[in-house]
Design a protein around this motif. Structure first.
Motif, PDB file in Angstrom:
ATOM      1  N   GLY A 180      -1.095   3.653  -4.877  1.00  0.00           N
ATOM      2  CA  GLY A 180      -2.109   3.089  -3.991  1.00  0.00           C
ATOM      3  C   GLY A 180      -1.805   1.652  -3.615  1.00  0.00           C
ATOM      4  O   GLY A 180      -0.664   1.303  -3.318  1.00  0.00           O
ATOM      5  N   GLU A 181      -2.838   0.812  -3.662  1.00  0.00           N
ATOM      6  CA  GLU A 181      -2.675  -0.594  -3.285  1.00  0.00           C
ATOM      7  C   GLU A 181      -2.361  -1.429  -4.525  1.00  0.00           C
ATOM      8  O   GLU A 181      -3.069  -1.362  -5.521  1.00  0.00           O
ATOM      9  CB  GLU A 181      -3.944  -1.117  -2.610  1.00  0.00           C
ATOM     10  N   THR A 223       0.859  -1.176   0.000  1.00  0.00           N
ATOM     11  CA  THR A 223       0.000   0.000   0.000  1.00  0.00           C
ATOM     12  C   THR A 223       0.893   1.222   0.000  1.00  0.00           C
ATOM     13  O   THR A 223       1.625   1.487   0.971  1.00  0.00           O
ATOM     14  CB  THR A 223      -0.925   0.013   1.232  1.00  0.00           C
TER      15      THR A 223
END
Length: 274
Positions: free
Chosen positions: A83-84, A67
């Motif tokens: 982001g992830e 993440t």
């Protein structure tokens, strides 16, 4: 054979060995090679941040996940990610290299464990690297053996440079050969490339002039009649000979040779070699 022909053959043998040796050194000293590793991070289900890699990392049944905070980015397979990001379930001894600026973040599975191993070109071990000592090449250490395949590949569990870790290889067969009048054999593991083999071994020089834990010898595919050349001049150190941040496999017990093979790479300077 004339003395001139013998000298020509020896020169060609030496030049071929030097080409191999330089390639080994180039791989090791690559900006993102093993000498560039700055840490070995073991992942679990708790998100963790590391000082030498972006993001928070964890793993679980669905594989490795990072993440990334706002402003953080990795490039995976040529594609920028934010982001992830899910790396998925990695195969044993497999991995993915994610680019972060001038660094590479290796995401891999070793001994059933997911790891993150950042590689930074300015790592002190890499920038101080001055080459690996080695024995002078000598044709007497290039011997012809015979490959004897097993009826079925044999799962073979070996230890690792990291205490408590194990590696499992499907050994396809063994190689029998003679050296200085002694009959010897080595269990072979799959090598890199179709039909190629690899042997891990120690010998009477291990811990004296060569690295104590292991050396590796890559072999071309055996001929149709099973013959295969073992050129111990090309016995190579594994990464664990240089850094404690490697998870290299150890040889199976039967590959501890009771002879002194004074050929190939010696103890690295990083471990006190000269």
């Amino acid at each position: 054979m004339t003395a001139e022909a013998t000298a020509t053959d020896l020169q060609a043998f030496t030049e071929n060995w030097l080409e191999w040796y330089r390639a080994q050194e180039d791989r090791l000293a690559d900006p993102h090679g093993f000498l560039a590793i700055t840490a070995l991070h073991w992942l679990d289900d708790r998100p963790q941040r590391f000082p030498d890699a972006p993001g928070a990392w964890h793993t679980g049944p669905e594989g490795v996940v990072v993440t990334l905070d706002e402003g953080e980015e990795l490039v995976v397979d040529g594609t920028p990610v934010q982001g992830e990001h899910h790396f998925g379930v990695l195969p044993e001894r497999g991995g993915v290299d994610a680019v972060w600026g001038d660094a590479v973040i290796e995401v891999a599975k070793r001994g059933g464990n997911d790891i993150v191993r950042p590689r930074h070109p300015d790592a002190p071990l890499r920038t101080a690297f001055a080459g690996t000592p080695a024995y002078a090449p000598d044709p007497r250490w290039a011997v012809t053996g015979r490959y004897i395949p097993f009826d079925e590949p044999r799962p073979t569990t070996v230890g690792a440079a990291v205490e408590g870790l194990e590696h499992v290889f499907d050994a396809p067969g063994r190689i029998e050969f003679e050296l200085d009048g002694r009959q010897l054999s080595l269990t072979a593991f799959p090598g890199r490339g179709a039909g190629r083999l690899m042997v891990l071994f120690t010998d009477a020089t291990s811990g004296v002039t060569t690295y104590a834990a292991n050396r590796a010898l890559a072999l071309e595919p055996p001929a149709a009649d099973g013959t295969v050349v073992l050129d111990f001049n090309r016995a190579a150190n594994l990464p664990c000979a240089y850094t404690d941040l490697a998870t290299c496999p150890l040889p199976p017990a039967e590959n501890r040779l009771p002879v002194a093979i004074e050929a190939g790479q010696k103890i690295p300077r990083e471990r006190g070699g000269s």
